[in-house]
Design a protein around this motif. Structure first.
Motif, short mmCIF file in Angstrom:
data_model
loop_
_atom_site.label_atom_id
_atom_site.label_comp_id
_atom_site.label_asym_id
_atom_site.label_seq_id
_atom_site.Cartn_x
_atom_site.Cartn_y
_atom_site.Cartn_z
N LEU A 163 0.84 -1.21 0.00
CA LEU A 163 0.00 0.00 0.00
C LEU A 163 0.87 1.26 0.00
O LEU A 163 0.56 2.24 -0.68
CB LEU A 163 -0.95 0.00 1.20
CG LEU A 163 -2.00 -1.11 1.20
CD1 LEU A 163 -2.79 -1.08 2.50
CD2 LEU A 163 -2.92 -0.98 0.01
N LEU A 164 1.95 1.22 0.77
CA LEU A 164 2.88 2.35 0.77
C LEU A 164 3.45 2.56 -0.63
O LEU A 164 3.51 3.70 -1.12
CB LEU A 164 4.00 2.11 1.78
CG LEU A 164 5.14 3.12 1.79
CD1 LEU A 164 4.62 4.53 2.12
CD2 LEU A 164 6.22 2.69 2.77
N GLU A 201 2.13 1.72 -3.49
CA GLU A 201 1.06 2.25 -4.35
C GLU A 201 0.85 3.73 -4.10
O GLU A 201 0.71 4.52 -5.05
CB GLU A 201 -0.24 1.50 -4.10
CG GLU A 201 -0.28 0.10 -4.64
CD GLU A 201 -1.56 -0.62 -4.25
OE1 GLU A 201 -2.56 0.05 -3.89
OE2 GLU A 201 -1.56 -1.87 -4.30
N GLU A 202 0.80 4.12 -2.84
CA GLU A 202 0.57 5.53 -2.51
C GLU A 202 1.73 6.41 -2.95
O GLU A 202 1.52 7.54 -3.42
CB GLU A 202 0.29 5.70 -1.02
CG GLU A 202 -1.06 5.14 -0.60
CD GLU A 202 -2.22 5.77 -1.37
OE1 GLU A 202 -2.24 7.02 -1.52
OE2 GLU A 202 -3.09 5.02 -1.85
N LEU A 203 2.95 5.93 -2.78
CA LEU A 203 4.10 6.70 -3.24
C LEU A 203 4.08 6.86 -4.76
O LEU A 203 4.37 7.94 -5.29
CB LEU A 203 5.40 6.04 -2.79
CG LEU A 203 5.67 6.10 -1.29
CD1 LEU A 203 6.91 5.24 -0.95
CD2 LEU A 203 5.84 7.52 -0.80
N ALA A 235 1.37 6.79 -6.66
CA ALA A 235 0.27 7.71 -6.97
C ALA A 235 0.67 9.16 -6.70
O ALA A 235 0.36 10.06 -7.47
CB ALA A 235 -0.98 7.33 -6.17
N ARG A 236 1.38 9.38 -5.62
CA ARG A 236 1.86 10.72 -5.29
C ARG A 236 2.83 11.22 -6.35
O ARG A 236 2.78 12.37 -6.77
CB ARG A 236 2.51 10.72 -3.91
CG ARG A 236 3.06 12.05 -3.47
CD ARG A 236 3.58 11.95 -2.07
NE ARG A 236 2.50 11.80 -1.15
CZ ARG A 236 2.12 12.74 -0.27
NH1 ARG A 236 2.80 13.86 -0.19
NH2 ARG A 236 1.11 12.55 0.53
N GLU A 237 3.74 10.34 -6.75
CA GLU A 237 4.72 10.69 -7.79
C GLU A 237 4.00 11.03 -9.09
O GLU A 237 4.33 12.01 -9.76
CB GLU A 237 5.69 9.53 -7.99
CG GLU A 237 6.77 9.79 -8.99
CD GLU A 237 7.77 10.83 -8.55
OE1 GLU A 237 8.43 11.43 -9.42
OE2 GLU A 237 7.91 11.06 -7.34
N LYS A 238 2.98 10.24 -9.46
CA LYS A 238 2.23 10.48 -10.68
C LYS A 238 1.50 11.82 -10.61
O LYS A 238 1.52 12.59 -11.57
CB LYS A 238 1.23 9.35 -10.92
CG LYS A 238 0.48 9.45 -12.22
CD LYS A 238 -0.43 8.26 -12.42
CE LYS A 238 -1.15 8.21 -13.71
NZ LYS A 238 -1.70 9.40 -14.25
N ARG A 239 0.89 12.11 -9.45
CA ARG A 239 0.20 13.40 -9.29
C ARG A 239 1.17 14.57 -9.42
O ARG A 239 0.84 15.59 -10.01
CB ARG A 239 -0.54 13.45 -7.95
CG ARG A 239 -1.82 12.66 -7.91
CD ARG A 239 -2.66 13.00 -6.68
NE ARG A 239 -1.96 12.79 -5.42
CZ ARG A 239 -1.90 11.66 -4.73
NH1 ARG A 239 -2.55 10.61 -5.21
NH2 ARG A 239 -1.24 11.57 -3.61
#
Length: 139
Positions: free
Chosen positions: A123-124, A126-128, A130-134
């Protein structure tokens, strides 16, 4: 005096016998954290403890093995009940368990905690991602 107070004479007189709970207390196997539950519903607590004591009373498992299982449960990350670990280690040793057997049980009990990483690390990641993509999409 409150009529719902379990210490009232009328309710105390109707208390069912609790031989399993009484035996657990006498043997030092009673957790004082259960006192409130026993006071509020002695009949249910007695039934639950009778069921929980089944491994000791059935004779299916050897007492040493039961104590090793109890060490694992009490030492696991989801329980961490030190007084129980201590009591079950003493009893397991008294029943012939070796320090090596107890250590193996404790090492196995640590595996319960690794599941936090098994779930949390992906999950970490995935969230990292997603943050990078944003952050790239925002530039």
């Amino acid at each position: 005096m409150n009529t719902h107070d379990p210490s009232t004479p009328a309710l105390a007189a109707r208390r069912p016998p609790t031989p399993v709970v009484d035996r657990m207390r006498a043997q030092g196997a009673w957790n004082p954290l259960w006192d409130g539950l026993h006071e509020m519903d002695p009949a249910w607590t007695e039934q639950y403890m009778a069921m929980a004591m089944q491994p000791w009373t059935s004779g299916v498992l050897e007492p040493k093995f039961i104590e090793l299982l109890c060490i694992a449960v009490d030492a696991s990350a989801t329980h961490m009940y030190g007084p129980g670990v201590r009591r079950h280690i003493r009893t397991a040793l008294d029943l012939g368990a070796t320090p090596a057997e107890i250590l193996e049980v404790l090492k196995l009990a640590t595996l319960v905690g690794v599941h936090a990483c098994n779930m949390g690390v992906p999950l970490l990641v995935e969230e990292l991602a997603a943050r990078e993509k944003r952050s790239h999409d925002g530039n």
